[in-house]
Design a protein around this motif. Structure first.
Motif, PDB file in Angstrom:
ATOM      1  N   GLU A 176       0.808  -1.224   0.000  1.00  0.00           N
ATOM      2  CA  GLU A 176       0.000   0.000   0.000  1.00  0.00           C
ATOM      3  C   GLU A 176       0.841   1.274   0.000  1.00  0.00           C
ATOM      4  OE1 GLU A 176       0.234  -1.426   4.353  1.00  0.00           O
ATOM      5  OE2 GLU A 176       0.004  -2.316   2.355  1.00  0.00           O
ATOM      6  N   GLU A 177       2.143   1.151   0.257  1.00  0.00           N
ATOM      7  CA  GLU A 177       3.021   2.324   0.254  1.00  0.00           C
ATOM      8  C   GLU A 177       3.809   2.483  -1.045  1.00  0.00           C
ATOM      9  OE1 GLU A 177       3.295   4.744   2.647  1.00  0.00           O
ATOM     10  OE2 GLU A 177       1.623   3.753   3.667  1.00  0.00           O
ATOM     11  N   ARG A 178       3.807   1.470  -1.878  1.00  0.00           N
ATOM     12  CA  ARG A 178       4.682   1.499  -3.057  1.00  0.00           C
ATOM     13  C   ARG A 178       4.321   2.610  -4.032  1.00  0.00           C
ATOM     14  NH1 ARG A 178       8.448  -2.213  -3.556  1.00  0.00           N
ATOM     15  NH2 ARG A 178       8.407  -3.916  -2.036  1.00  0.00           N
ATOM     16  N   ASP A 179       3.040   2.779  -4.305  1.00  0.00           N
ATOM     17  CA  ASP A 179       2.648   3.820  -5.256  1.00  0.00           C
ATOM     18  C   ASP A 179       2.900   5.206  -4.675  1.00  0.00           C
ATOM     19  OD1 ASP A 179       1.389   4.484  -7.855  1.00  0.00           O
ATOM     20  OD2 ASP A 179      -0.109   5.438  -6.575  1.00  0.00           O
ATOM     21  N   ILE A 180       2.715   5.351  -3.366  1.00  0.00           N
ATOM     22  CA  ILE A 180       2.928   6.636  -2.704  1.00  0.00           C
ATOM     23  C   ILE A 180       4.395   7.050  -2.781  1.00  0.00           C
ATOM     24  CG2 ILE A 180       2.838   7.807  -0.455  1.00  0.00           C
ATOM     25  CD1 ILE A 180       0.382   5.941   0.144  1.00  0.00           C
ATOM     26  N   LEU A 181       5.287   6.083  -2.622  1.00  0.00           N
ATOM     27  CA  LEU A 181       6.730   6.359  -2.585  1.00  0.00           C
ATOM     28  C   LEU A 181       7.412   6.186  -3.939  1.00  0.00           C
ATOM     29  CD1 LEU A 181       7.577   4.458   0.734  1.00  0.00           C
ATOM     30  CD2 LEU A 181       7.447   6.930   0.442  1.00  0.00           C
ATOM     31  N   LYS A 182       6.637   5.953  -4.989  1.00  0.00           N
ATOM     32  CA  LYS A 182       7.216   5.500  -6.264  1.00  0.00           C
ATOM     33  C   LYS A 182       8.226   6.473  -6.861  1.00  0.00           C
ATOM     34  CE  LYS A 182       3.447   7.152  -9.297  1.00  0.00           C
ATOM     35  NZ  LYS A 182       2.750   7.965  -8.276  1.00  0.00           N
ATOM     36  N   ASP A 183       8.008   7.769  -6.744  1.00  0.00           N
ATOM     37  CA  ASP A 183       8.942   8.714  -7.368  1.00  0.00           C
ATOM     38  C   ASP A 183      10.282   8.761  -6.644  1.00  0.00           C
ATOM     39  OD1 ASP A 183       7.078   9.254  -9.269  1.00  0.00           O
ATOM     40  OD2 ASP A 183       6.935  11.401  -8.861  1.00  0.00           O
ATOM     41  N   VAL A 184      10.268   8.508  -5.340  1.00  0.00           N
ATOM     42  CA  VAL A 184      11.524   8.412  -4.602  1.00  0.00           C
ATOM     43  C   VAL A 184      12.215   7.091  -4.924  1.00  0.00           C
ATOM     44  CG1 VAL A 184      12.550   8.166  -2.307  1.00  0.00           C
ATOM     45  CG2 VAL A 184      10.886   9.973  -2.736  1.00  0.00           C
ATOM     46  N   LEU A 185      11.474   5.993  -4.849  1.00  0.00           N
ATOM     47  CA  LEU A 185      12.068   4.678  -5.051  1.00  0.00           C
ATOM     48  C   LEU A 185      12.593   4.485  -6.472  1.00  0.00           C
ATOM     49  CD1 LEU A 185       9.459   2.556  -3.062  1.00  0.00           C
ATOM     50  CD2 LEU A 185      11.774   3.195  -2.336  1.00  0.00           C
ATOM     51  N   SER A 186      11.974   5.157  -7.436  1.00  0.00           N
ATOM     52  CA  SER A 186      12.407   5.027  -8.837  1.00  0.00           C
ATOM     53  C   SER A 186      13.435   6.069  -9.243  1.00  0.00           C
ATOM     54  CB  SER A 186      11.193   5.161  -9.766  1.00  0.00           C
ATOM     55  OG  SER A 186      10.685   6.496  -9.719  1.00  0.00           O
ATOM     56  N   GLY A 187      13.609   7.112  -8.417  1.00  0.00           N
ATOM     57  CA  GLY A 187      14.502   8.216  -8.769  1.00  0.00           C
ATOM     58  C   GLY A 187      13.849   9.265  -9.650  1.00  0.00           C
ATOM     59  N   LYS A 188      12.579   9.095  -9.970  1.00  0.00           N
ATOM     60  CA  LYS A 188      11.913  10.072 -10.835  1.00  0.00           C
ATOM     61  C   LYS A 188      11.763  11.434 -10.173  1.00  0.00           C
ATOM     62  CE  LYS A 188       9.342   6.828 -13.742  1.00  0.00           C
ATOM     63  NZ  LYS A 188       8.000   6.334 -14.162  1.00  0.00           N
ATOM     64  N   VAL A 189      11.922  11.470  -8.858  1.00  0.00           N
ATOM     65  CA  VAL A 189      11.842  12.751  -8.158  1.00  0.00           C
ATOM     66  C   VAL A 189      12.875  13.738  -8.693  1.00  0.00           C
ATOM     67  CG1 VAL A 189      13.413  11.998  -6.300  1.00  0.00           C
ATOM     68  CG2 VAL A 189      11.761  13.829  -5.872  1.00  0.00           C
ATOM     69  N   PHE A 190      14.008  13.243  -9.148  1.00  0.00           N
ATOM     70  CA  PHE A 190      15.051  14.128  -9.661  1.00  0.00           C
ATOM     71  C   PHE A 190      14.630  14.835 -10.950  1.00  0.00           C
ATOM     72  CE2 PHE A 190      18.017  10.877  -7.594  1.00  0.00           C
ATOM     73  CZ  PHE A 190      18.203  11.650  -6.454  1.00  0.00           C
ATOM     74  N   GLU A 191      13.697  14.242 -11.682  1.00  0.00           N
ATOM     75  CA  GLU A 191      13.301  14.748 -13.000  1.00  0.00           C
ATOM     76  C   GLU A 191      12.156  15.736 -12.942  1.00  0.00           C
ATOM     77  OE1 GLU A 191      12.396  11.201 -15.168  1.00  0.00           O
ATOM     78  OE2 GLU A 191      14.327  10.262 -14.679  1.00  0.00           O
ATOM     79  N   ARG A 192      11.609  16.004 -11.790  1.00  0.00           N
ATOM     80  CA  ARG A 192      10.477  16.916 -11.685  1.00  0.00           C
ATOM     81  C   ARG A 192      10.887  18.350 -12.017  1.00  0.00           C
ATOM     82  NH1 ARG A 192       7.553  15.271  -5.952  1.00  0.00           N
ATOM     83  NH2 ARG A 192       6.843  13.193  -6.567  1.00  0.00           N
ATOM     84  N   SER A 193       9.907  19.114 -12.439  1.00  0.00           N
ATOM     85  CA  SER A 193      10.109  20.556 -12.528  1.00  0.00           C
ATOM     86  C   SER A 193       9.888  21.157 -11.144  1.00  0.00           C
ATOM     87  CB  SER A 193       9.110  21.175 -13.509  1.00  0.00           C
ATOM     88  OG  SER A 193       7.796  21.085 -12.980  1.00  0.00           O
TER      89      SER A 193
END
Length: 317
Positions: free
Chosen positions: A207-224
């Motif tokens: 239940e936490e995987r989708d919530i944390l997905k941008d951190v766990l995948s590294g996509k957080v770095f690509e945000r504007s």
């Protein structure tokens, strides 16, 4: 012992306090307000009407954690006792007054004061996932820089749960600790997060995987920047701090960038400062910011004592 590694350790600690003090006068200001009049250095007064160089509960609770490690080693119940002494007796306050404390931290400390068992101290509700455990956590991964990942993850859970016991806050703290550990070992921020995500994977419930997905995948770095939130929510704080450290190329740029995201400016900048300080080392933390900090000499003594404590473990081992 590597002198440069010691600079990373002390840089992270100074980074928390400097980031916190930079952010205190701007706390709660909207991003658009700060875009028109950005914070460019250390200022005073502002939101909390505190003098130049004043740090908040973020640094106070981290300093209590540091002092606990120096005097007791890893002993979470002693950390909680020092948080109580900060709130009630003035331990590690910047200027003698508590002017900013989150309700979740305050309530946890009061449950401790009432004599409730440790498993009842930290808040367990999903809506109590503030950043009050993340902001004070840095001494743990510094002290545990050579620990196996399982021990560091489970200790991060335990230290977070003193005040914030929901799995999301605990996971954010564990990811952060693992990132710090990997940065100390010389990995880039991007690779450190990738390694941390792998190490923490088995602890993440479905239940936490989708919530944390941008951190766990590294996509957080690509945000504007517009996609980066800077509220007091623990996940927002972790994401914003990672984003600032990745998208700005110096300690000063990262912490000022964090402040100028607005809203929870002191904690976002404190956590950003911790990571940036570990990345760039203490020489990157500007003297003009350090020397105006409240109780600067006291801070220096504790930081050096803590660093001695960290590296004394290597000599014993």
């Amino acid at each position: 012992m590597s002198l440069y590694l010691r600079e990373r350790v002390t840089g992270g600690l100074w980074g928390v306090i400097v980031g916190d003090a930079l952010g205190v006068p701007a706390e709660f200001k909207a991003r658009q307000v700060l875009k028109s009049a950005p914070v460019k250095g250390m200022t005073g007064y502002g939101t909390h009407m505190q003098p130049l160089g004043t740090w908040s509960d973020d640094s106070s609770m981290m300093l209590c954690t540091m002092e606990s490690f120096v005097e007791c080693g890893y002993k979470p119940e002693d950390m909680m006792e020092r948080f109580h002494r900060w709130l009630t007796d003035g331990l590690w306050r910047a200027r003698g007054k508590v002017f900013d404390i989150g309700f979740t931290c305050q309530d946890a400390i009061l449950r401790y004061e009432q004599g409730l068992p440790a498993e009842q101290w930290g808040a367990k509700g999903e809506k109590q996932n503030g950043n009050g455990s993340l902001m004070r956590l840095l001494p743990l991964p510094l002290y545990g820089k050579d620990w196996e990942s399982k021990r560091l993850i489970e200790s991060s859970f335990e230290v977070s749960a003193l005040t914030h016991a929901h799995i999301r806050a605990k996971l954010c703290c564990a990811i952060y600790s693992l990132v710090v550990q990997q940065l100390l070992q010389g990995l880039s921020l991007k690779d450190a997060l990738k390694r941390a995500a792998c190490e923490v994977d088995e602890y993440v419930p479905a239940e936490e995987r989708d919530i944390l997905k941008d951190v766990l995948s590294g996509k957080v770095f690509e945000r504007s920047e517009d996609e980066v939130s800077s509220s007091g929510y623990v996940l927002h704080c972790l994401e914003a701090s990672l984003w600032c450290c990745y998208n700005y190329k110096s300690f000063a740029q990262a912490v000022l960038g964090a402040v100028n995201l607005g809203y929870d400016t002191d904690t976002t900048a404190a956590v950003t400062g911790s990571l940036a300080g570990v990345m760039y080392g203490s020489p990157a933390v500007l003297d003009e910011w350090v020397l105006v900090l409240a109780r600067c000499d006291d801070l220096a003594r504790l930081i050096e004592a803590f660093a001695d404590c960290v590296f004394a473990q290597e000599e014993v081992g």
